[in-house]
Design an enzyme around this catalytic site. Structure first.
Site, PDB file in Angstrom:
ATOM      1  N   SER A  46      38.659  21.456 -37.979  1.00 50.59           N
ATOM      2  CA  SER A  46      39.003  21.811 -36.595  1.00 50.59           C
ATOM      3  C   SER A  46      37.818  22.448 -35.887  1.00 50.59           C
ATOM      4  O   SER A  46      36.997  23.135 -36.512  1.00 50.59           O
ATOM      5  CB  SER A  46      40.176  22.798 -36.640  1.00 50.59           C
ATOM      6  OG  SER A  46      40.270  23.501 -35.430  1.00 50.59           O
TER       7      SER A  46
ATOM      8  N   HIS B  27      50.864  16.773 -31.898  1.00 49.80           N
ATOM      9  CA  HIS B  27      50.261  18.034 -32.351  1.00 49.80           C
ATOM     10  C   HIS B  27      51.228  18.801 -33.261  1.00 49.80           C
ATOM     11  O   HIS B  27      51.275  20.033 -33.260  1.00 49.80           O
ATOM     12  CB  HIS B  27      49.880  18.894 -31.141  1.00 49.80           C
ATOM     13  CG  HIS B  27      48.592  19.655 -31.305  1.00 49.80           C
ATOM     14  ND1 HIS B  27      47.406  19.256 -30.757  1.00 49.80           N
ATOM     15  CD2 HIS B  27      48.308  20.816 -31.956  1.00 49.80           C
ATOM     16  CE1 HIS B  27      46.448  20.134 -31.046  1.00 49.80           C
ATOM     17  NE2 HIS B  27      46.974  21.089 -31.788  1.00 49.80           N
TER      18      HIS B  27
HETATM   19  C1  FMN Z   1      48.377  25.906 -37.815  1.00 48.29           C
HETATM   20  C2  FMN Z   1      47.982  24.636 -37.151  1.00 48.29           C
HETATM   21  C3  FMN Z   1      46.771  24.559 -36.484  1.00 48.29           C
HETATM   22  C4  FMN Z   1      46.381  23.365 -35.896  1.00 48.29           C
HETATM   23  N1  FMN Z   1      45.140  23.300 -35.304  1.00 48.29           N
HETATM   24  C5  FMN Z   1      44.722  22.120 -34.776  1.00 48.29           C
HETATM   25  C6  FMN Z   1      43.416  22.011 -34.253  1.00 48.29           C
HETATM   26  O1  FMN Z   1      42.635  22.945 -34.272  1.00 48.29           O
HETATM   27  N2  FMN Z   1      43.061  20.804 -33.717  1.00 48.29           N
HETATM   28  C7  FMN Z   1      43.906  19.722 -33.686  1.00 48.29           C
HETATM   29  O2  FMN Z   1      43.539  18.663 -33.199  1.00 48.29           O
HETATM   30  N3  FMN Z   1      45.149  19.826 -34.214  1.00 48.29           N
HETATM   31  C8  FMN Z   1      45.562  20.969 -34.764  1.00 48.29           C
HETATM   32  N4  FMN Z   1      46.812  21.056 -35.315  1.00 48.29           N
HETATM   33  C9  FMN Z   1      47.682  19.860 -35.352  1.00 48.29           C
HETATM   34  C10 FMN Z   1      47.445  19.054 -36.633  1.00 48.29           C
HETATM   35  O3  FMN Z   1      46.175  18.477 -36.643  1.00 48.29           O
HETATM   36  C11 FMN Z   1      48.478  17.932 -36.789  1.00 48.29           C
HETATM   37  O4  FMN Z   1      48.489  17.144 -35.631  1.00 48.29           O
HETATM   38  C12 FMN Z   1      49.883  18.427 -37.076  1.00 48.29           C
HETATM   39  O5  FMN Z   1      49.863  19.562 -37.904  1.00 48.29           O
HETATM   40  C13 FMN Z   1      50.688  17.316 -37.753  1.00 48.29           C
HETATM   41  O6  FMN Z   1      51.991  17.720 -38.004  1.00 48.29           O
HETATM   42  P1  FMN Z   1      52.483  18.289 -39.423  1.00 48.29           P
HETATM   43  O7  FMN Z   1      52.048  19.721 -39.463  1.00 48.29           O
HETATM   44  O8  FMN Z   1      53.956  18.125 -39.334  1.00 48.29           O
HETATM   45  O9  FMN Z   1      51.835  17.460 -40.491  1.00 48.29           O
HETATM   46  C14 FMN Z   1      47.230  22.240 -35.927  1.00 48.29           C
HETATM   47  C15 FMN Z   1      48.440  22.315 -36.614  1.00 48.29           C
HETATM   48  C16 FMN Z   1      48.819  23.495 -37.223  1.00 48.29           C
HETATM   49  C17 FMN Z   1      50.119  23.529 -37.975  1.00 48.29           C
END
Ligand code: FMN
Length: 379
Positions: free
Chosen positions: A106, A278
């Site tokens: 990230s 997301h």
């Molecule tokens: C704690 C957390 C932080 C995240 N930070 C980012 C990030 O910095 N950039 C981004 O593109 N997606 C971010 N995401 C989204 C994830 O990349 C992803 O799309 C998402 O977690 C997928 O769903 P899942 O948690 O059900 O697998 C974040 C998700 C979580 C849970």
């Protein structure tokens, strides 16, 4: 006892982390309807059971942008993973390398891309947001290229941060105050293992990639003000051309949930899209990722790889996403839970669980390889 499932890792993470940190990874935006639907809509899809079809153990490997993946899985970008375990992004990247799958770092990681590339022995994919400061973006792209990042994941669904009630209630996303500082001290003191691992052995705790852009490296609350001040709500498709001019490798657009946007992504020369909301952390009450997937696969019509994330909690879920046309899946929370519960070994074991579950699901549905998964769903 070793965790048997992603759900077990979630339960362990809940115990290992202070409540406010667990809520940060576990939570979603607004009433968390999309977060819930992402998971529940998988359960409403049925698989076909086919028997006596012969064949050897299915081959799960595939090629993506010239990289061989041992199974159709990537670790999604998760911000601030260095708060879950000591130098968390390095541990997760090591686990991914040993498991033969890509790790995507990230923008807002604790460890910088240089630290991850050096300490994990392989460069991660790099995720970037559209920010106002193009000078910083250009410098960051150069830094990611110099570190050897094989692909750029450009997140397009965060024009402004989603409103996450849990983070407001816990104080995670709020400006510092005496009461909140006291609450954080109590939260840390009641989780001494985490305090020792992350706050003592895991320093420095800042935002590795933001040095120079974010002045106050000490305060996580400063991160939120930096985010609010620097996200670019007026970003448009024309900006993807700017990106293309400054990044030579593959560009993957993350956060596509609409087939019109998927078509636009094809038109503007993206190399892949990630169907994603997301993880239910941005606009609530949008469709679950798995419901959005078939329309996007149809619109893209084989012109680009379609990657998928949101709600995957087992190998059965992976099979369903692959059967609906995804080329590969990403998981976010599953690796975050496993990291918090077991560090590098936990993440590697979590990937093994998904590998084993996907293999079992493919075999029991009579599929010999990834190419034949389309028939696995009982539609
Ligand atoms: C704690 C957390 C932080 C995240 N930070 C980012 C990030 O910095 N950039 C981004 O593109 N997606 C971010 N995401 C989204 C994830 O990349 C992803 O799309 C998402 O977690 C997928 O769903 P899942 O948690 O059900 O697998 C974040 C998700 C979580 C849970």
């Amino acid at each position: 006892m070793r965790p048997a499932s992603i759900g077990d890792y979630r339960a362990r993470a809940r115990r290992a982390l202070p409540r406010m940190v667990f809520d940060f990874i576990d939570g979603g935006s607004f009433a968390e309807n999309t977060l819930r639907r992402n998971v529940e809509d998988f359960a409403s899809l049925s698989l076909r059971q086919r028997v006596l079809r012969g064949g050897a153990a299915p081959d799960l490997s595939l090629e993506l942008f010239g990289q061989r993946l041992s199974l159709p899985l990537l670790l999604a970008p998760v911000g601030m993973a260095g708060l879950l375990a000591r130098r968390g992004e390095v541990q997760a990247a090591r686990a991914a390398r040993k498991s033969g799958i890509p790790f995507c770092l990230s923008t807002v990681s604790v460890c910088s891309i240089d630290e991850v590339a050096q300490s994990a022995g392989t460069a991660p994919w790099f995720q970037l947001y559209m920010l106002r400061d193009r000078g910083w973006m250009k410098a960051m792209l150069d830094r990611a290229a110099a570190a050897g990042a094989p692909a750029l994941v450009f997140t397009v669904d965060l024009a402004v941060p989603g409103i996450r009630y849990r983070d407001f209630r816990s104080g995670f996303a709020a400006e510092p105050s005496l009461e909140r500082s006291l609450r954080r001290i109590v939260a840390g003191a009641t989780h001494p293992g985490w305090l020792w691992d992350v706050f003592v052995r895991g320093r420095p705790l800042g935002f590795g990639n933001l040095s120079g852009a974010q002045n106050d490296q000490r305060s996580f609350a400063a991160f939120w003000s930096w985010i609010r001040a620097n996200f670019e709500p007026s970003a448009s498709w024309a900006d993807i051309e700017w990106l293309r001019a400054h990044w030579r490798g593959p560009i993957v657009l993350k956060g596509i949930l609409d087939s019109g946007d998927a078509l636009q992504a094809v038109k503007c020369g993206a190399d892949a899209v990630i169907v994603s909301n997301h993880g239910g952390r941005q606009l609530d009450d949008v469709v679950s990722s798995i419901r959005a997937l078939p329309g996007i696969v149809a619109a893209v019509n084989g012109r680009l790889p379609v990657l998928f994330d949101g709600g995957i909690r087992s190998g059965l879920d992976m099979l369903k996403a692959l059967a609906l046309g995804a080329n590969a899946c990403l998981v976010g929370r599953p690796w975050a839970y496993a990291l918090a519960a077991g560090g590098e070994a936990g993440v590697a074991h979590m990937v093994d669980i998904l590998r084993q579950e996907l293999t079992t699901a493919l075999t029991l549905s009579g599929c010999s390889d990834l190419a034949s998964v389309a028939g696995c769903l009982d539609l």
